[in-house]
Design a protein around this motif. Structure first.
Motif, PDB file in Angstrom:
ATOM      1  N   GLU A  43      10.979  -9.327   0.843  1.00 58.40           N
ATOM      2  CA  GLU A  43      11.044  -7.873   0.711  1.00 58.40           C
ATOM      3  C   GLU A  43       9.758  -7.290   0.128  1.00 58.40           C
ATOM      4  N   VAL A  44       9.004  -8.092  -0.617  1.00 62.94           N
ATOM      5  CA  VAL A  44       7.732  -7.644  -1.179  1.00 62.94           C
ATOM      6  C   VAL A  44       6.672  -8.679  -0.857  1.00 62.94           C
ATOM      7  N   TYR A  45       5.577  -8.236  -0.283  1.00 56.38           N
ATOM      8  CA  TYR A  45       4.452  -9.107   0.042  1.00 56.38           C
ATOM      9  C   TYR A  45       3.226  -8.601  -0.703  1.00 56.38           C
ATOM     10  N   VAL A  46       2.581  -9.491  -1.458  1.00 55.74           N
ATOM     11  CA  VAL A  46       1.385  -9.127  -2.216  1.00 55.74           C
ATOM     12  C   VAL A  46       0.222  -9.948  -1.685  1.00 55.74           C
ATOM     13  N   GLY A  47      -0.778  -9.274  -1.158  1.00 61.51           N
ATOM     14  CA  GLY A  47      -1.938  -9.956  -0.590  1.00 61.51           C
ATOM     15  C   GLY A  47      -2.885  -8.941   0.006  1.00 61.51           C
ATOM     16  N   SER A  48      -3.900  -9.428   0.685  1.00 58.58           N
ATOM     17  CA  SER A  48      -4.883  -8.541   1.298  1.00 58.58           C
ATOM     18  C   SER A  48      -4.851  -8.584   2.813  1.00 58.58           C
ATOM     19  N   ARG A  49      -4.152  -9.580   3.377  1.00 61.04           N
ATOM     20  CA  ARG A  49      -4.093  -9.702   4.835  1.00 61.04           C
ATOM     21  C   ARG A  49      -2.668 -10.017   5.270  1.00 61.04           C
ATOM     22  N   LEU A  50      -2.238  -9.332   6.302  1.00 58.88           N
ATOM     23  CA  LEU A  50      -0.937  -9.602   6.916  1.00 58.88           C
ATOM     24  C   LEU A  50      -1.087  -9.303   8.404  1.00 58.88           C
ATOM     25  N   SER A  51      -1.076 -10.362   9.204  1.00 62.08           N
ATOM     26  CA  SER A  51      -1.288 -10.201  10.641  1.00 62.08           C
ATOM     27  C   SER A  51      -0.103  -9.506  11.290  1.00 62.08           C
ATOM     28  N   ALA A  52      -0.311  -9.023  12.492  1.00 59.56           N
ATOM     29  CA  ALA A  52       0.775  -8.362  13.223  1.00 59.56           C
ATOM     30  C   ALA A  52       1.926  -9.337  13.463  1.00 59.56           C
ATOM     31  N   GLU A  53       1.600 -10.580  13.796  1.00 61.63           N
ATOM     32  CA  GLU A  53       2.649 -11.572  14.045  1.00 61.63           C
ATOM     33  C   GLU A  53       3.476 -11.814  12.791  1.00 61.63           C
ATOM     34  N   ASP A  54       2.812 -11.962  11.645  1.00 62.33           N
ATOM     35  CA  ASP A  54       3.546 -12.185  10.403  1.00 62.33           C
ATOM     36  C   ASP A  54       4.312 -10.938   9.972  1.00 62.33           C
ATOM     37  N   ALA A  55       3.717  -9.777  10.182  1.00 60.45           N
ATOM     38  CA  ALA A  55       4.410  -8.538   9.822  1.00 60.45           C
ATOM     39  C   ALA A  55       5.701  -8.381  10.614  1.00 60.45           C
ATOM     40  N   ARG A  56       5.681  -8.740  11.871  1.00 59.26           N
ATOM     41  CA  ARG A  56       6.892  -8.632  12.691  1.00 59.26           C
ATOM     42  C   ARG A  56       7.960  -9.621  12.233  1.00 59.26           C
ATOM     43  N   ARG A  57       7.549 -10.749  11.699  1.00 60.26           N
ATOM     44  CA  ARG A  57       8.525 -11.710  11.186  1.00 60.26           C
ATOM     45  C   ARG A  57       9.244 -11.155   9.951  1.00 60.26           C
ATOM     46  N   ALA A  58       8.543 -10.356   9.154  1.00 62.69           N
ATOM     47  CA  ALA A  58       9.085  -9.884   7.878  1.00 62.69           C
ATOM     48  C   ALA A  58       9.925  -8.629   8.099  1.00 62.69           C
ATOM     49  N   ALA A  59      11.062  -8.785   8.748  1.00 66.39           N
ATOM     50  CA  ALA A  59      11.886  -7.641   9.135  1.00 66.39           C
ATOM     51  C   ALA A  59      12.507  -6.935   7.936  1.00 66.39           C
ATOM     52  N   ARG A  60      12.652  -7.618   6.804  1.00 67.60           N
ATOM     53  CA  ARG A  60      13.264  -7.005   5.618  1.00 67.60           C
ATOM     54  C   ARG A  60      12.213  -6.432   4.666  1.00 67.60           C
ATOM     55  N   LEU A  61      10.983  -6.460   5.072  1.00 67.50           N
ATOM     56  CA  LEU A  61       9.892  -6.080   4.176  1.00 67.50           C
ATOM     57  C   LEU A  61       9.997  -4.623   3.759  1.00 67.50           C
ATOM     58  N   ARG A  62       9.900  -4.376   2.447  1.00 63.35           N
ATOM     59  CA  ARG A  62       9.987  -3.021   1.910  1.00 63.35           C
ATOM     60  C   ARG A  62       8.691  -2.566   1.270  1.00 63.35           C
ATOM     61  N   LEU A  63       7.891  -3.506   0.787  1.00 60.87           N
ATOM     62  CA  LEU A  63       6.635  -3.146   0.142  1.00 60.87           C
ATOM     63  C   LEU A  63       5.580  -4.198   0.442  1.00 60.87           C
ATOM     64  N   VAL A  64       4.440  -3.747   0.944  1.00 54.06           N
ATOM     65  CA  VAL A  64       3.230  -4.563   1.015  1.00 54.06           C
ATOM     66  C   VAL A  64       2.288  -4.019  -0.045  1.00 54.06           C
ATOM     67  N   HIS A  65       1.987  -4.835  -1.036  1.00 59.16           N
ATOM     68  CA  HIS A  65       1.071  -4.382  -2.084  1.00 59.16           C
ATOM     69  C   HIS A  65      -0.262  -5.095  -1.907  1.00 59.16           C
ATOM     70  N   VAL A  66      -1.255  -4.333  -1.498  1.00 55.08           N
ATOM     71  CA  VAL A  66      -2.592  -4.872  -1.285  1.00 55.08           C
ATOM     72  C   VAL A  66      -3.251  -5.105  -2.638  1.00 55.08           C
TER      73      VAL A  66
END
Length: 348
Positions: A43-66
């Protein structure tokens, strides 16, 4: 999930500031397969890079914190509809100190003196009457391209040591700290004036279509011999071949380059900047201080707490479609980081 090697060194402060039911997943040393398998529950991803393929996998994602100010490494179009993207800064002072250090090193030819003495030669004006004198700072003129957090911190430090400051920015009417007293702040259309009037030019703008290649042959020619260029923005803001030629020929006095046209494991440039005596080269680390990342860790942890409490987040640059009304407490894997080898477990 934490997927950022520098921030993983702050796992204890992050853990201490994010009270609640969170699984701490430090993915810095995970391979791509393991990350892909974990992403559907994140639900929360912390990093500087998230590819389109990985983003599509994270269907429950609520926050990407760069972990930083730039979010060009996040595939925004592939994010789940409710995913918000936030950034964090706190690098201005660290980068400004690097800028000032670089200007001093170039102005006093510290690298040349260091290389000579390591080779057993004393290189100073006492033993070499043909050697140029170094320069002190007061009275010299600094032109800052971009006047956000980094640019204003550069201006603050420069003024403190007696340099005069002028700047250009996209919106010249935007406020800046009241304590600053620049000679002038103009729009981007005044870039030629800034280049012509400055002894030192500092590039701090973000990389986008408007700034890519901003400094090219005409701009370098406008600086004139003796001008120092400091780039702490992104490499492609400055055109690679014209800069190399201007430095090689002496059309400008020198450059401090902390950002490049390629990254590890590749060489920073396809051109031999390392052979030029008037170039200070650093590996994109001007903002890499303890102070920068301790403050970033604290802000990221606090934002995760706000997410769980349904409060507005700081630093939002992309609001998900459901972000305004779907801020319930995270129930799956949320933030980030457990020490290597330690099991990640929920906390309440």
């Amino acid at each position: 999930m934490l997927n950022h090697r520098i921030l993983s060194r702050f796992h204890e402060p992050l853990r201490a500031r994010t009270e609640g039911s969170h699984d701490w997943l430090d993915a810095c040393d995970w391979d791509a397969t393991r990350i892909a398998e974990a992403l559907p529950d994140i639900e929360v991803y912390v990093g500087s890079r998230l590819s389109a393929e990985d983003a599509r996998r994270a269907a429950r994602l609520r926050l990407v914190h760069v972990v930083g100010a730039g979010y060009d490494g996040i595939a925004l179009d592939a994010l789940a509809p409710g995913a918000t993207v936030a950034t964090t800064h706190h690098h201005g002072r660290s980068i400004a100190e690097h800028v000032l250090m670089s200007v001093l090193m170039l102005s006093r030819d510290v690298l040349g003196a260091d290389r000579a003495l390591r080779a057993g030669r004393w290189r100073n004006v006492a033993v070499d009457p043909g050697l140029a004198f170094g320069r002190t700072l007061p009275g010299r003129r600094v032109g800052v391209i971009g006047f956000g957090e980094t640019g204003t911190e550069v201006a603050r430090l420069c003024q403190a040591v007696g340099l005069s400051v002028r700047a250009v920015r996209r919106d010249p009417s935007a406020p800046f700290p009241a304590a600053l007293r620049p000679d002038w702040v103009g729009g981007n259309d005044r870039l030629p004036d800034l280049l012509a009037e400055s002894d030192i030019v500092v590039v701090t703008v973000p990389l986008n279509p408007a700034t890519r290649g901003l400094i090219g042959p005409d701009e370098l020619a406008a600086m004139g011999p003796g001008t120092l260029l400091v780039n702490v923005a992104r490499g492609p803001v400055v055109q690679e071949e014209p800069l190399y030629e201007a430095l090689r020929s002496g059309a400008i006095g020198g450059a401090a380059l902390d950002v490049w046209w390629s990254g590890p494991p590749q060489a920073p440039s396809r051109l031999p900047f390392h052979e030029l005596p008037n170039v200070l080269m650093t590996p994109h680390h001007s903002g890499h201080t303890f102070d920068t990342f301790a403050a970033r860790a604290a802000e990221i942890a606090d934002n995760i707490g706000r997410l769980g409490r349904g409060e507005p987040l700081s630093g939002v640059v992309h609001a998900g479609d459901r972000a305004a009304g779907d801020h319930g407490h995270p129930t799956g894997h949320s933030t980030v980081s457990s020490p290597a080898g330690s099991p990640a477990s929920p906390r309440s």
